[in-house]
Design a protein around this motif. Structure first.
Motif, PDB file in Angstrom:
ATOM      1  N   ARG A 311       0.824  -1.206   0.000  1.00 48.25           N
ATOM      2  CA  ARG A 311       0.000   0.000   0.000  1.00 48.25           C
ATOM      3  C   ARG A 311       0.860   1.258   0.000  1.00 48.25           C
ATOM      4  N   VAL A 312       1.979   1.224   0.726  1.00 50.40           N
ATOM      5  CA  VAL A 312       2.895   2.364   0.719  1.00 50.40           C
ATOM      6  C   VAL A 312       3.411   2.603  -0.693  1.00 50.40           C
ATOM      7  N   GLU A 313       3.683   1.535  -1.397  1.00 53.31           N
ATOM      8  CA  GLU A 313       4.274   1.638  -2.741  1.00 53.31           C
ATOM      9  C   GLU A 313       3.362   2.326  -3.745  1.00 53.31           C
ATOM     10  N   LYS A 314       2.089   2.413  -3.448  1.00 51.03           N
ATOM     11  CA  LYS A 314       1.140   3.052  -4.368  1.00 51.03           C
ATOM     12  C   LYS A 314       1.000   4.550  -4.098  1.00 51.03           C
ATOM     13  N   THR A 315       1.797   5.068  -3.157  1.00 51.37           N
ATOM     14  CA  THR A 315       1.789   6.502  -2.841  1.00 51.37           C
ATOM     15  C   THR A 315       3.133   7.118  -3.240  1.00 51.37           C
ATOM     16  N   LYS A 316       3.305   8.400  -2.946  1.00 43.54           N
ATOM     17  CA  LYS A 316       4.588   9.061  -3.196  1.00 43.54           C
ATOM     18  C   LYS A 316       5.583   8.824  -2.059  1.00 43.54           C
ATOM     19  N   LEU A 317       5.134   8.112  -1.021  1.00 41.77           N
ATOM     20  CA  LEU A 317       5.985   7.855   0.135  1.00 41.77           C
ATOM     21  C   LEU A 317       7.044   6.811  -0.189  1.00 41.77           C
ATOM     22  N   GLN A 318       8.240   7.038   0.314  1.00 36.41           N
ATOM     23  CA  GLN A 318       9.336   6.087   0.145  1.00 36.41           C
ATOM     24  C   GLN A 318       9.770   5.558   1.503  1.00 36.41           C
ATOM     25  N   GLN A 319      10.197   4.311   1.543  1.00 38.58           N
ATOM     26  CA  GLN A 319      10.691   3.739   2.792  1.00 38.58           C
ATOM     27  C   GLN A 319      12.104   4.260   3.053  1.00 38.58           C
TER      28      GLN A 319
END
Length: 412
Positions: A311-319
């Motif tokens: 789900r994170v990967e579908k946003t502009k957020l990066q780990q």
């Protein structure tokens, strides 16, 4: 008939340890290889064998609460360790495995949590009297995993460690605007305001926690820097320099992960940092125990990291960083348990009956063992929108920000 089927199930399940079972008619049965843990239990309700066959996780906890499953010496820990170790060995009969697969498959429906249901779920657990929680939590009322940097750390010190570790990961500068999703009794928000100079908005769905948090902010002298709101995180529309969520993701519900991380993405400044602190599993996706769902955390779930990251990967957020805390939560839970047991006279004086006490004991012990004997850990997921927002090594966690906090305290 049902008793015979239960005997067959236990004979297949219990290969390690020693379990002595006394049926309602007084007949004894023994299972296992005779090693520790050695536990004796007595069934006093003739209807319990069928309940255990139909839904063992739910029926087992309920029967202990109701006093229809008596554990010799009240050794709940030994009993659950025996059950968990054999369960983790995969000794369940085929039809029980099928039922577990069905529960995992339908977890999407169980965890569909619209805003009205989210408030109801929060009230179920967190609107128990604030005074009750104060009996066993640390002085700052932290109801999430502590961080034991030293083997001799007290619970109080470990919770201070946790808050400062989070503050350091957020790289907070004085005056920054911070959103605290699931702000509890306000301890983290107050710390970020008082020690780091942040302006914090904390959101909660618990009216009891909201009242206590506002009072505590006044007492701490940071009411001008901390605003607590009774609202769902989905209703927050401002932009924040930093976003923190501690022990909240477990209550969001797997179907809402997309909404949750999209909301963090929308609310986080372009150069912002977010920190998500949550219980997860190192195994593939699963489901929360039906007993926990009914009595402790309705709609709760501890996700696999794979479920979160997709789900994170579908946003502009990066780990930016993923940290795994092992053993810290079982130690935290054990400290809560010891404090709870030591203050039972006060629990009873508050009006809580023996069934509630057994429920809470079962909850704390089962939770501790789920962290020590099952594939559960505490994840710290640090997120940003650019690779260079967060330092590329972890050195800053132990030097720069620590010095900033010291400088800020000195300035006060």
């Amino acid at each position: 008939m049902w008793g015979n089927l239960l005997i067959k199930m236990l004979d297949r399940l219990v290969k390690r340890g020693a379990l002595t079972l006394t049926m309602p008619n007084g007949e004894d049965f023994r299972f296992g290889d005779g090693t520790s843990p050695k536990v004796g239990v007595r069934i006093t309700d003739v209807n319990l064998p069928l309940k255990l066959l139909k839904n063992p996780e739910l029926a087992m906890g309920e029967a202990y609460m109701d006093g229809t499953l008596l554990i010799e010496g009240d050794d709940v820990r030994g009993f659950l360790k025996l059950v968990i170790s054999n369960h983790e060995d995969g000794n369940l009969p085929g039809w029980q495995k099928l039922m577990k697969s069905f529960r995992i498959a339908k977890r999407v429906w169980d965890q569909w949590i619209p805003q009205k249901q989210a408030k109801s779920n929060a009230e179920h657990h967190y609107d128990i009297s604030t005074e009750f929680y104060y009996l066993f939590l640390d002085e700052d009322r932290q109801y999430t995993c502590a961080y034991f940097k030293d083997p001799d750390d007290t619970l109080e010190q470990a919770q201070i460690n946790k808050k400062r570790h989070i503050g350091e990961k957020l790289l907070i500068e004085p005056g920054m605007k911070v959103l605290d999703i699931g702000s509890g009794w306000g301890g983290l928000a107050i710390t970020l305001a008082k020690e780091y100079g942040a302006n914090v908005v904390g959101v909660t769905l618990s009216e009891e926690q909201l009242k206590a948090a506002r009072i505590r902010a006044e007492e701490a002298g940071v009411a001008d820097k901390v605003e607590f709101r009774l609202t769902d995180y989905r209703n927050v529309d401002e932009t924040f320099d930093r976003i923190v969520s501690v022990g909240m993701l477990e209550h969001v519900g797997q179907p809402q992960y997309a909404t949750y991380f999209e909301k963090i993405d929308q609310n986080l400044a372009d150069d912002g940092v977010a920190l998500i602190h949550f219980i997860g599993r190192t195994s593939p996706p699963g489901n929360l125990s039906p007993w926990f769902q009914k009595y402790i955390f309705p709609g709760g779930y501890t996700p696999a990291l794979s479920e979160v990251l997709q789900r994170v990967e579908k946003t502009k957020l990066q780990q930016a960083d993923v940290e795994v805390w092992r053993t810290h939560y079982d130690r935290t839970l054990n400290a809560w348990l010891q404090r709870f047991e030591a203050r039972l006279p006060e629990v009873r004086a508050m009006g809580y009956d023996e069934r509630f006490i057994r429920m809470w004991r079962y909850y704390l012990i089962a939770s501790e063992l789920s962290m020590s004997d099952m594939p559960h850990v505490l994840f710290h997921l640090q997120l940003a929108k650019h690779q260079d927002t967060v330092p590329v090594t972890r050195d800053y966690l132990y030097t720069e920000t620590q010095e900033k906090v010291v400088d800020l305290r000195a300035a006060e």
